[in-house]
Design an enzyme around this catalytic site. Structure first.
Site, PDB file in Angstrom:
ATOM      1  N   ARG A  55       7.111  41.635  46.200  1.00 30.98           N
ATOM      2  CA  ARG A  55       6.697  40.277  46.555  1.00 30.98           C
ATOM      3  C   ARG A  55       7.817  39.273  46.245  1.00 30.98           C
ATOM      4  O   ARG A  55       7.837  38.183  46.795  1.00 30.98           O
ATOM      5  CB  ARG A  55       5.406  39.905  45.809  1.00 30.98           C
ATOM      6  N   TYR A 109       3.132  23.595  69.449  1.00 24.01           N
ATOM      7  CA  TYR A 109       2.385  24.840  69.645  1.00 24.01           C
ATOM      8  C   TYR A 109       0.940  24.592  69.179  1.00 24.01           C
ATOM      9  O   TYR A 109       0.716  24.005  68.114  1.00 24.01           O
ATOM     10  CB  TYR A 109       3.064  25.950  68.829  1.00 24.01           C
ATOM     11  N   ASP A 182      10.531  23.246  63.761  1.00 19.94           N
ATOM     12  CA  ASP A 182      10.273  24.561  64.357  1.00 19.94           C
ATOM     13  C   ASP A 182      11.339  24.787  65.425  1.00 19.94           C
ATOM     14  O   ASP A 182      11.358  24.128  66.467  1.00 19.94           O
ATOM     15  CB  ASP A 182       8.859  24.562  64.964  1.00 19.94           C
ATOM     16  N   LYS A 207       9.742  35.875  68.423  1.00 19.89           N
ATOM     17  CA  LYS A 207      10.210  35.459  69.737  1.00 19.89           C
ATOM     18  C   LYS A 207      11.694  35.818  69.943  1.00 19.89           C
ATOM     19  O   LYS A 207      12.022  36.981  69.904  1.00 19.89           O
ATOM     20  CB  LYS A 207       9.942  33.957  69.910  1.00 19.89           C
TER      21      LYS A 207
END
Ligand SMILES: Cc1ncc(COP(=O)(O)O)c(C=O)c1O
Length: 393
Positions: A55, A109, A182, A207
């Site tokens: 983690r 988005y 973004d 993407k």
């Protein structure tokens, strides 16, 4: 060693023989130990670099993080399980010790808008939306809202607007807020928001960065100011990307420049072709000289490289006509997502912006006749031929 001990220990954890693998292996171990407890103590205390627990650190993910960090010019990068997760931790980091108010671009988005309104909204964070391409409106909104964080996209989803990011960054800084950008649609090949004054950049690495439609992931790239807060959040919450996904993403990034170059060139040709087609009412493409943000685009994006996303309105079409058109596509993939090597078409009202009410979509200009196209690397003639036959039907 007895048999049952061998089954647990033999073969594993061999010391490197001096050979250096040409690609970073997939490290699946969830924890690590060292020759001495003292060394492990130093690693836990972050006085010495190295993995201790997955983690906190994973060598495969670290390799990917270092790579993305280099591409975006960040202070540090965290690979996350999805683009949405990376945005979530970025907003959390920005708001930890700042006013719990967000000022966001009005066309984002759909899930981003939804997350700000529902997830952060439920925690008492108030989000106000503004057209960030209108700098006067943005200045007025930031003066009124006094936000802790500003959230924008470099090339907006799905209408492909491009704000003057350097000016937005200057106004945000002046107001004492943090700018989160973004950069999924542009990729670091077209824009590097930290160089323009942003504080944190996020990607859906699902993407363009991975590029092959086979992995979900995200990344948050931080400036120096937010790095320690993000480190603490990531180590506590565990939004981490898994090592298999990190490996695939890194493999994908190796061809980012080649893919992007071809995809952008294809998109330019496609936009010109669509603009003259009698069944198309309007084309949205950043390379269009009549684009409302043309001056900013010429200033901030590399020459002749306008991204590989397009959107267009079908003439006199409603949802049923768009579905019929999309059903006729033979090569172009009718799927959610973008940035893959294959050309993809999506219906925003049904997919990326489904979470918004029809009224909200209408206000943003996301009509029922709008489709979004992510241009792939295929031969341009084949993409055009498929669209042509689907439009003729
Ligand atoms: C611009 C943009 N940002 C963020 C996301 C969310 O990414 P993910 O699906 O990897 O969580 C998407 C997904 O389509 C997107 O298009």
């Amino acid at each position: 060693m007895k048999f049952e001990s061998k089954t647990v220990h033999a073969g594993d954890r061999k010391k490197a023989s001096g050979a250096i693998p040409v690609t970073t292996p997939i490290y699946t171990a969830s924890s690590y130990f060292y020759e001495s407890m003292d060394q492990l103590d130093r690693v836990f205390g972050r006085e010495e670099a190295g993995p201790s627990y997955a983690r906190y650190d994973n060598p495969t993910c670290t390799a990917l993080q270092n790579l993305i960090n280099e591409l975006e010019g960040g202070h540090g990068t965290f690979a996350c399980s999805s683009g949405m997760m990376s945005l979530h931790v970025a907003v959390l980091a920005a708001l930890v010790d700042r006013p719990k108010r967000v000022l966001a671009g009005h066309v984002l988005y759909g899930a981003t808008t939804h997350m700000l309104l529902t997830v952060f909204g439920a925690l008492g964070v108030e989000t106000t939306f503004v057209d960030v391409c209108d700098l006067a409106a943005f200045q007025a909104a930031i003066d009124e809202v006094k936000p802790g964080a500003v959230v924008v996209e470099t090339i907006t989803n799905p209408l492909l607007r491009v704000c003057a990011l350097d000016k937005v960054a200057a106004i945000t800084k002046q107001a004492g807020a943090q700018l989160i950008v973004d950069n999924t649609f542009a990729s670091p090949m077209l824009m590097r928001p930290l160089e323009l004054g942003a504080n944190m950049v996020i990607h859906s690495t699902t993407k363009y960065l991975s590029g092959h439609g086979d992995v979900l992931g995200g990344a948050v790239i931080s400036d120096k100011e937010n790095f320690e807060t993000l480190t603490s959040l990531v180590r506590t919450l565990g939004p981490n990307l898994g090592p298999f996904e990190a490996y695939l993403t890194m493999r994908g990034i190796k061809t980012l420049a080649l893919r992007m170059e071809k995809q952008c060139a294809n998109a330019c040709k496609l936009a010109s072709w669509l603009a003259t087609h009698p069944r198309i009412a309007r084309v949205y493409f950043p390379g269009d000289p009549a684009h409302p943000d043309s001056a900013t685009i010429q200033r901030l994006l590399p020459k002749n490289t306008y991204g590989a996303m397009l959107a267009f309105d079908l003439k006199d079409a409603g949802r049923k006509d768009v579905f019929a058109f999309m059903d006729r596509l033979q090569m172009i993939v009718r799927a959610t997502s973008l940035g893959d090597v294959h050309t993809m078409m999506l219906y925003p009202a049904m997919a990326s912006h489904r979470d918004l009410s029809p009224k909200h979509r209408e206000r943003l200009g996301i009509n029922d006749s709008l489709v979004r196209l992510s241009t792939g690397i295929e031969a341009i003639d084949d993409i055009i031929a498929d669209l042509d036959q689907a439009l003729a039907g």
